[in-house]
Design a protein around this motif. Structure first.
Motif, short mmCIF file in Angstrom:
data_model
loop_
_atom_site.label_atom_id
_atom_site.label_comp_id
_atom_site.label_asym_id
_atom_site.label_seq_id
_atom_site.Cartn_x
_atom_site.Cartn_y
_atom_site.Cartn_z
N VAL A 17 0.85 -1.29 -0.18
CA VAL A 17 -0.06 -0.07 0.18
C VAL A 17 0.81 1.28 -0.07
N LEU A 18 2.01 1.13 0.75
CA LEU A 18 2.91 2.23 0.76
C LEU A 18 3.73 2.55 -0.58
N VAL A 19 3.88 1.56 -1.27
CA VAL A 19 4.82 1.82 -2.54
C VAL A 19 3.70 2.09 -3.57
N PHE A 20 2.52 1.50 -3.75
CA PHE A 20 1.62 1.70 -4.99
C PHE A 20 0.65 2.77 -4.48
N GLY A 21 0.13 2.86 -3.27
CA GLY A 21 -0.72 3.94 -2.97
C GLY A 21 -2.18 3.06 -3.37
N THR A 22 -3.25 3.41 -2.68
CA THR A 22 -4.50 2.88 -2.65
C THR A 22 -5.16 2.96 -3.85
N LYS A 23 -5.23 4.35 -4.50
CA LYS A 23 -5.76 4.67 -5.73
C LYS A 23 -5.34 3.60 -6.78
N LYS A 24 -4.16 3.27 -6.98
CA LYS A 24 -3.55 2.32 -8.09
C LYS A 24 -4.23 1.09 -7.76
N LEU A 25 -3.97 0.60 -6.58
CA LEU A 25 -4.51 -0.72 -6.18
C LEU A 25 -5.89 -0.99 -6.29
N ASN A 27 -7.89 0.69 -8.86
CA ASN A 27 -7.89 0.58 -10.09
C ASN A 27 -7.31 -0.68 -10.82
N LEU A 28 -6.21 -1.20 -10.03
CA LEU A 28 -6.03 -2.65 -10.45
C LEU A 28 -6.78 -3.57 -10.08
N GLY A 29 -7.56 -3.52 -8.89
CA GLY A 29 -8.77 -4.42 -8.76
C GLY A 29 -9.87 -4.53 -9.56
N VAL A 32 -8.81 -6.17 -12.67
CA VAL A 32 -9.06 -7.46 -12.79
C VAL A 32 -10.35 -8.00 -12.62
N GLY A 33 -11.13 -7.46 -11.99
CA GLY A 33 -12.69 -7.90 -12.01
C GLY A 33 -13.14 -7.66 -13.22
N GLU A 34 -13.03 -6.83 -14.08
CA GLU A 34 -13.57 -6.58 -15.47
C GLU A 34 -13.30 -7.71 -16.16
N SER A 35 -11.79 -7.83 -16.24
CA SER A 35 -11.34 -9.00 -17.08
C SER A 35 -11.80 -10.35 -16.58
N ILE A 36 -12.04 -10.47 -15.56
CA ILE A 36 -12.69 -11.77 -15.17
C ILE A 36 -14.17 -11.87 -15.64
N LYS A 37 -14.73 -10.88 -15.54
CA LYS A 37 -16.20 -11.02 -15.96
C LYS A 37 -16.22 -11.10 -17.65
N GLY A 38 -15.33 -10.57 -18.24
CA GLY A 38 -15.34 -10.55 -19.45
C GLY A 38 -14.89 -11.88 -20.07
#
Length: 86
Positions: A17-25, A27-29, A32-38
């Motif tokens: 969390v300190l390295v990437f930040g909560t906003k990037k995490l 967006n990443l989540g 990943v969720g949209e790609s799994i749905k697709g």
């Protein structure tokens, strides 16, 4: 106290969390969720019989021998570049 103790996971999570930040995490989540749905949707579409899938309408003019084919109008010119001897 094993290698994968819950305390180790908490420390790793804090560092991530300190390295990437909560906003990037977040967006990443989301990505990943949209790609799994697709992926699931694509797998379900493959399971359907071909009769249920919608077909493209066929234009009656496209198969007519009197209709000229769709082409691009333009002129082609050959461009020659000089050969450099270095």
């Amino acid at each position: 106290m094993g290698l994968f103790d819950w305390k180790h996971w908490v420390v790793i999570l804090i560092v991530v969390v300190l390295v990437f930040g909560t906003k990037k995490l977040k967006n990443l989540g989301t990505d990943v969720g949209e790609s799994i749905k697709g992926f699931r949707k694509a797998m379900n579409d493959d399971d359907k019989p071909a009769a249920e899938q919608p077909t493209q309408p066929v234009h009656p003019q496209a198969s007519s021998p009197l209709t000229p084919p769709h082409t691009l109008d333009g002129q082609h010119q050959k461009v020659e570049e000089p050969i450099r001897k270095d």
